[in-house]
Design a protein around this motif. Structure first.
Motif, PDB file in Angstrom:
ATOM      1  N   LYS A 128       0.784  -1.328   0.093  1.00 42.61           N
ATOM      2  CA  LYS A 128      -0.081  -0.122   0.002  1.00 42.61           C
ATOM      3  C   LYS A 128       0.772   1.245   0.116  1.00 42.61           C
ATOM      4  N   LEU A 129       1.942   1.074   0.812  1.00 39.20           N
ATOM      5  CA  LEU A 129       2.814   2.370   1.036  1.00 39.20           C
ATOM      6  C   LEU A 129       3.581   2.587  -0.182  1.00 39.20           C
ATOM      7  N   TYR A 130       4.028   1.555  -1.058  1.00 42.71           N
ATOM      8  CA  TYR A 130       4.884   1.725  -2.297  1.00 42.71           C
ATOM      9  C   TYR A 130       4.116   0.992  -3.505  1.00 42.71           C
ATOM     10  N   PRO A 131       3.117   1.539  -3.818  1.00 39.49           N
ATOM     11  CA  PRO A 131       2.097   1.020  -4.976  1.00 39.49           C
ATOM     12  C   PRO A 131       2.940   0.495  -6.105  1.00 39.49           C
ATOM     13  N   GLY A 132       2.798  -0.606  -6.750  1.00 38.73           N
ATOM     14  CA  GLY A 132       3.352  -0.913  -8.051  1.00 38.73           C
ATOM     15  C   GLY A 132       4.741  -1.534  -7.974  1.00 38.73           C
ATOM     16  N   VAL A 133       5.421  -1.397  -6.851  1.00 40.35           N
ATOM     17  CA  VAL A 133       6.687  -1.809  -6.541  1.00 40.35           C
ATOM     18  C   VAL A 133       6.668  -3.348  -6.276  1.00 40.35           C
ATOM     19  N   PRO A 134       7.597  -4.034  -7.133  1.00 35.19           N
ATOM     20  CA  PRO A 134       7.644  -5.558  -6.932  1.00 35.19           C
ATOM     21  C   PRO A 134       8.218  -5.901  -5.909  1.00 35.19           C
ATOM     22  N   ASP A 168      13.573   0.167 -11.169  1.00 40.83           N
ATOM     23  CA  ASP A 168      14.551   0.971 -10.301  1.00 40.83           C
ATOM     24  C   ASP A 168      14.389   0.823  -8.724  1.00 40.83           C
ATOM     25  N   THR A 169      12.844   0.662  -8.443  1.00 42.08           N
ATOM     26  CA  THR A 169      12.860   0.422  -6.965  1.00 42.08           C
ATOM     27  C   THR A 169      12.244  -1.142  -6.752  1.00 42.08           C
ATOM     28  N   VAL A 170      12.694  -1.773  -5.716  1.00 41.54           N
ATOM     29  CA  VAL A 170      12.243  -2.969  -5.587  1.00 41.54           C
ATOM     30  C   VAL A 170      12.057  -3.114  -3.946  1.00 41.54           C
ATOM     31  N   ILE A 171      11.028  -3.688  -3.670  1.00 43.62           N
ATOM     32  CA  ILE A 171      10.819  -4.177  -1.943  1.00 43.62           C
ATOM     33  C   ILE A 171      11.579  -5.631  -1.955  1.00 43.62           C
ATOM     34  N   PHE A 172      12.696  -5.799  -0.870  1.00 48.81           N
ATOM     35  CA  PHE A 172      13.324  -6.656  -0.505  1.00 48.81           C
ATOM     36  C   PHE A 172      13.133  -7.257   0.910  1.00 48.81           C
ATOM     37  N   ASN A 181      23.456  -5.921   1.733  1.00 50.23           N
ATOM     38  CA  ASN A 181      24.430  -6.391   0.973  1.00 50.23           C
ATOM     39  C   ASN A 181      24.332  -6.591  -0.561  1.00 50.23           C
ATOM     40  N   VAL A 182      23.014  -6.911  -0.697  1.00 47.51           N
ATOM     41  CA  VAL A 182      22.826  -6.882  -2.307  1.00 47.51           C
ATOM     42  C   VAL A 182      22.458  -5.400  -3.112  1.00 47.51           C
ATOM     43  N   ALA A 183      22.060  -4.438  -2.041  1.00 48.33           N
ATOM     44  CA  ALA A 183      21.937  -3.250  -2.419  1.00 48.33           C
ATOM     45  C   ALA A 183      23.107  -2.694  -2.896  1.00 48.33           C
ATOM     46  N   ARG A 184      24.476  -3.161  -2.411  1.00 48.38           N
ATOM     47  CA  ARG A 184      25.785  -2.626  -2.613  1.00 48.38           C
ATOM     48  C   ARG A 184      26.106  -3.376  -4.065  1.00 48.38           C
ATOM     49  N   GLU A 185      25.912  -4.835  -4.223  1.00 54.48           N
ATOM     50  CA  GLU A 185      25.992  -5.263  -5.496  1.00 54.48           C
ATOM     51  C   GLU A 185      25.302  -4.742  -6.512  1.00 54.48           C
ATOM     52  N   THR A 186      23.899  -4.243  -6.260  1.00 50.05           N
ATOM     53  CA  THR A 186      23.192  -3.904  -7.405  1.00 50.05           C
ATOM     54  C   THR A 186      23.075  -2.577  -7.512  1.00 50.05           C
ATOM     55  N   GLY A 187      23.870  -1.694  -6.944  1.00 49.96           N
ATOM     56  CA  GLY A 187      24.108  -0.127  -7.164  1.00 49.96           C
ATOM     57  C   GLY A 187      22.702   0.268  -6.667  1.00 49.96           C
ATOM     58  N   LYS A 188      22.163  -0.052  -5.652  1.00 46.80           N
ATOM     59  CA  LYS A 188      20.959   0.675  -4.949  1.00 46.80           C
ATOM     60  C   LYS A 188      21.122   1.285  -3.855  1.00 46.80           C
ATOM     61  N   LYS A 189      20.399   2.247  -3.584  1.00 45.80           N
ATOM     62  CA  LYS A 189      20.302   2.811  -2.242  1.00 45.80           C
ATOM     63  C   LYS A 189      19.485   1.934  -1.368  1.00 45.80           C
ATOM     64  N   ILE A 190      19.613   1.905  -0.115  1.00 48.60           N
ATOM     65  CA  ILE A 190      18.725   1.063   0.715  1.00 48.60           C
ATOM     66  C   ILE A 190      17.961   1.976   1.688  1.00 48.60           C
ATOM     67  N   ILE A 191      16.660   1.774   1.807  1.00 49.95           N
ATOM     68  CA  ILE A 191      15.735   2.358   2.777  1.00 49.95           C
ATOM     69  C   ILE A 191      15.355   1.183   3.505  1.00 49.95           C
ATOM     70  N   VAL A 192      15.135   1.279   4.853  1.00 51.79           N
ATOM     71  CA  VAL A 192      14.643   0.265   5.659  1.00 51.79           C
ATOM     72  C   VAL A 192      13.446   0.913   6.517  1.00 51.79           C
ATOM     73  N   PRO A 193      12.144   0.504   6.368  1.00 50.24           N
ATOM     74  CA  PRO A 193      11.171   1.232   7.193  1.00 50.24           C
ATOM     75  C   PRO A 193      11.139   0.703   8.345  1.00 50.24           C
ATOM     76  N   THR A 194      10.416   1.342   9.356  1.00 45.77           N
ATOM     77  CA  THR A 194      10.255   0.739  10.554  1.00 45.77           C
ATOM     78  C   THR A 194       9.395  -0.491  10.737  1.00 45.77           C
ATOM     79  N   LEU A 195       9.412  -1.070  11.872  1.00 48.13           N
ATOM     80  CA  LEU A 195       8.645  -2.486  11.766  1.00 48.13           C
ATOM     81  C   LEU A 195       7.417  -2.052  11.724  1.00 48.13           C
ATOM     82  N   ASN A 196       6.805  -1.130  11.997  1.00 46.65           N
ATOM     83  CA  ASN A 196       5.292  -0.633  11.172  1.00 46.65           C
ATOM     84  C   ASN A 196       5.367   0.063  10.315  1.00 46.65           C
ATOM     85  N   PRO A 197       5.203  -0.544   9.022  1.00 48.24           N
ATOM     86  CA  PRO A 197       4.872   0.164   7.975  1.00 48.24           C
ATOM     87  C   PRO A 197       4.086   1.395   7.752  1.00 48.24           C
TER      88      PRO A 197
END
Ligand code: 13P
Ligand code: SF4
Length: 348
Positions: A128-134, A168-172, A181-197
């Motif tokens: 819901k927060l990131y609509p359309g993101v795989p 460009d944007t993926v939920i992992f 670790n994969v963000a570094r390998e794939t050249g992506k910036k990482i965002i980590v939401p809080t435990l309550n999305p």
């Protein structure tokens, strides 16, 4: 072919003499004879994850490997019964892929801190927060979470699976460290939401090339630190350090190699270093030494996964005797989860 006690004892002793006390080998050999008999009677196969205790790993397993290898084998087997010597999410994956088989897990207490860190509702909130993101989901999750996902991945193919989306944007989810670790390998910036999305913020306008993670952790791999590596390197300057990608990013960066459990085993077998330090569950080090006694493996051996440790030869024998604990998955959830796992298997 059935095995007699003398052969079972000799086979075990040949591999485990330097790893397990003799009295234990004697006891375990008796169990091996009985398990082999039960396997034949039930038309069962035993799959063993690389973290199984040495006596089990080196005796009754028909197939051994990492999560990805065992998932593939469980999809293909024609045996009536699959005894999954690993943790619950792995046995569940086998049932999802091959639902007409009876899947047994030898303990009902073999969980996983990563699988416990996220629910299906959490995934729906993230969508819901990131609509359309795989949504790419690590295999260390339960069926309900896989069912809400676009695709599953393992530590062995995470980068390839993420890149298969050309997005460009993926939920992992749910392993924060693996995501970093994969963000570094794939050249992506990482965002980590809080435990309550619901408390998390949507992506800012114009922000792209992002991996949206989740604050789940492996309770085993989060315990390794860069200081551990530095201390070992001080004593053994020529040590080769291998870290599972569930370790923190600074630990992976300070290591010489990072890969799935099977990739680590292959690396040690095929290279010639004077010493190796394995930053992973410590039974795996014993299992490698049992097969490669010439290798010098340094381990931080207080680090045993309490969930994997529930699965022993004794419990495996009981599983086949009593046909327990049977793994079941709701059919609606199974079909959706299978779609996400099949997509991973197609990617490779
Ligand atoms: P692998 O897929 O690398 O075997 O990892 C599974 C696991 O649970 C590691 O902690
Ligand atoms: Fe889960 Fe960590 Fe145990 Fe693997 S080692 S099963 S990720 S708790």
């Amino acid at each position: 072919m059935l095995i007699d006690f003398d052969t079972a004892y000799m086979n075990l002793a040949a591999k485990l003499e330097n790893v397990v006390p003799q009295a234990e080998i004697y006891l375990q050999a008796e169990r091996v004879v009985e398990i082999e008999r039960l396997k034949k009677e039930r038309n069962a196969i035993i799959l063993g994850h690389n973290y199984m205790e040495p006596a089990l790993f080196h005796s009754v397993c028909d197939f051994k490997g990492d999560s990805l290898q065992l998932a593939r084998i469980s999809a293909e087997t024609t045996a009536d019964v699959i005894v999954f010597c690993g943790v619950k999410f792995m046995a569940e994956t086998a049932k999802i892929l091959n639902p007409t088989k009876t899947v047994l897990i030898p303990s009902d207490r073999a969980g996983c801190s990563l699988a416990a860190s996220i629910t299906a509702k959490d995934v729906r909130e993230l969508r819901k927060l990131y609509p359309g993101v795989p949504v790419v989901t690590y295999i260390n999750t339960y069926a309900e979470v896989k069912a809400e996902s676009d695709v599953v991945c393992t530590s062995g193919n995470a980068k390839k699976v993420i890149e298969s989306f050309h997005s460009d944007t993926v939920i992992f989810i749910p392993d924060e460290y693996l995501a970093k670790n994969v963000a570094r390998e794939t050249g992506k910036k990482i965002i980590v939401p809080t435990l309550n999305p619901r408390l998390s913020r949507p992506l800012e306008e114009g922000v792209s090339k992002v991996l949206i993670g989740w604050p789940g952790k492996c309770e085993v791999h989060e315990r390794f630190s860069v200081e551990d590596i530095q201390n070992v390197r001080k004593q053994f300057p020529d040590v080769v350090v291998l870290a599972h990608p569930e370790c923190a990013p600074d630990v992976v960066e300070a290591s010489d190699f990072s890969g799935s459990t099977s990739a680590m085993i292959k690396y040690v077998k095929e290279s010639k270093a004077p010493h190796y330090l394995l930053l992973t569950e410590c039974s795996m080090g014993d299992n490698i030494v049992a097969e490669n006694p010439e290798k010098d493996l340094l381990r931080l051996c207080s680090v045993r996964c309490p969930h994997m440790a529930q699965i022993t030869l004794e419990m495996t024998q009981k599983a086949l005797e009593l046909m327990r604990y049977q793994v079941e998955v709701d059919e609606g959830i199974r079909v959706k989860a299978k779609r996400a796992i099949d997509r991973m298997l197609e990617i490779g």
